[in-house]
Design an enzyme around this catalytic site. Sequence first.
Site, mmCIF file in Angstrom:
data_model
loop_
_atom_site.group_PDB
_atom_site.id
_atom_site.type_symbol
_atom_site.label_atom_id
_atom_site.label_comp_id
_atom_site.label_asym_id
_atom_site.label_seq_id
_atom_site.Cartn_x
_atom_site.Cartn_y
_atom_site.Cartn_z
ATOM 1 N N ASN A 190 41.372 49.788 27.198
ATOM 2 C CA ASN A 190 41.466 50.888 28.149
ATOM 3 C C ASN A 190 41.617 52.204 27.384
ATOM 4 O OD1 ASN A 190 44.082 49.746 27.579
ATOM 5 N ND2 ASN A 190 44.959 50.755 29.355
ATOM 6 N N ILE A 191 41.016 53.233 27.966
ATOM 7 C CA ILE A 191 41.001 54.563 27.363
ATOM 8 C C ILE A 191 41.394 55.548 28.452
ATOM 9 C CG2 ILE A 191 39.594 56.297 26.184
ATOM 10 C CD1 ILE A 191 37.699 53.856 25.443
ATOM 11 N N GLU A 192 42.593 56.115 28.307
ATOM 12 C CA GLU A 192 43.123 56.996 29.343
ATOM 13 C C GLU A 192 42.701 58.445 29.127
ATOM 14 O OE1 GLU A 192 47.101 54.450 30.470
ATOM 15 O OE2 GLU A 192 47.366 56.282 29.318
ATOM 16 N N GLU B 29 38.167 46.099 30.620
ATOM 17 C CA GLU B 29 37.094 45.232 31.094
ATOM 18 C C GLU B 29 35.782 45.994 31.198
ATOM 19 O OE1 GLU B 29 40.200 45.722 32.321
ATOM 20 O OE2 GLU B 29 40.560 44.280 33.938
ATOM 21 N N CYS C 205 41.718 45.461 38.055
ATOM 22 C CA CYS C 205 41.708 46.393 39.178
ATOM 23 C C CYS C 205 40.447 46.180 40.026
ATOM 24 C CB CYS C 205 41.794 47.834 38.694
ATOM 25 S SG CYS C 205 40.268 48.484 37.976
#
Length: 129
Positions: A42-44, A55, A86
């Site tokens: 994940n990359i915020e 994913e 999600c």
Amino acid sequence: MVDTNLVDLAIEASQKAYVPYSHFPVGAALKTKDGQIFTGCNIENASFGLTNCGERTAIFKAVSEGHTEFAELAVYGTTEDPISPCGACRQVMAEFFEPTLPVTLIAKSGATVVMTVEELLPYSFTDLK
């Protein structure tokens, strides 16, 4: 049967996550039908809507390299129970994966649950093209 190599690669991918806001790293490892593996984390972003999940990162990397036939996905999160993707990730899975494709969900303890894409999202938007 759980692919322990995919599990290990998903855990490893989570260590590359960029999570300065949630501090919640997620990693994914996606195997194509021809055996290639793509990982993602994940990359915020400060504008939270622009954040990308692990994913989807793995799926988009594979698709951007021309791969559209997939065999299995593993997803790891630092959760007590195996992580739950999600809704956006579930819909992207439904777009690119067969309904019966196995998805291994992994908890920080290493506990796993294997579900199919169809079990994760039984009423997906499909075949709207």
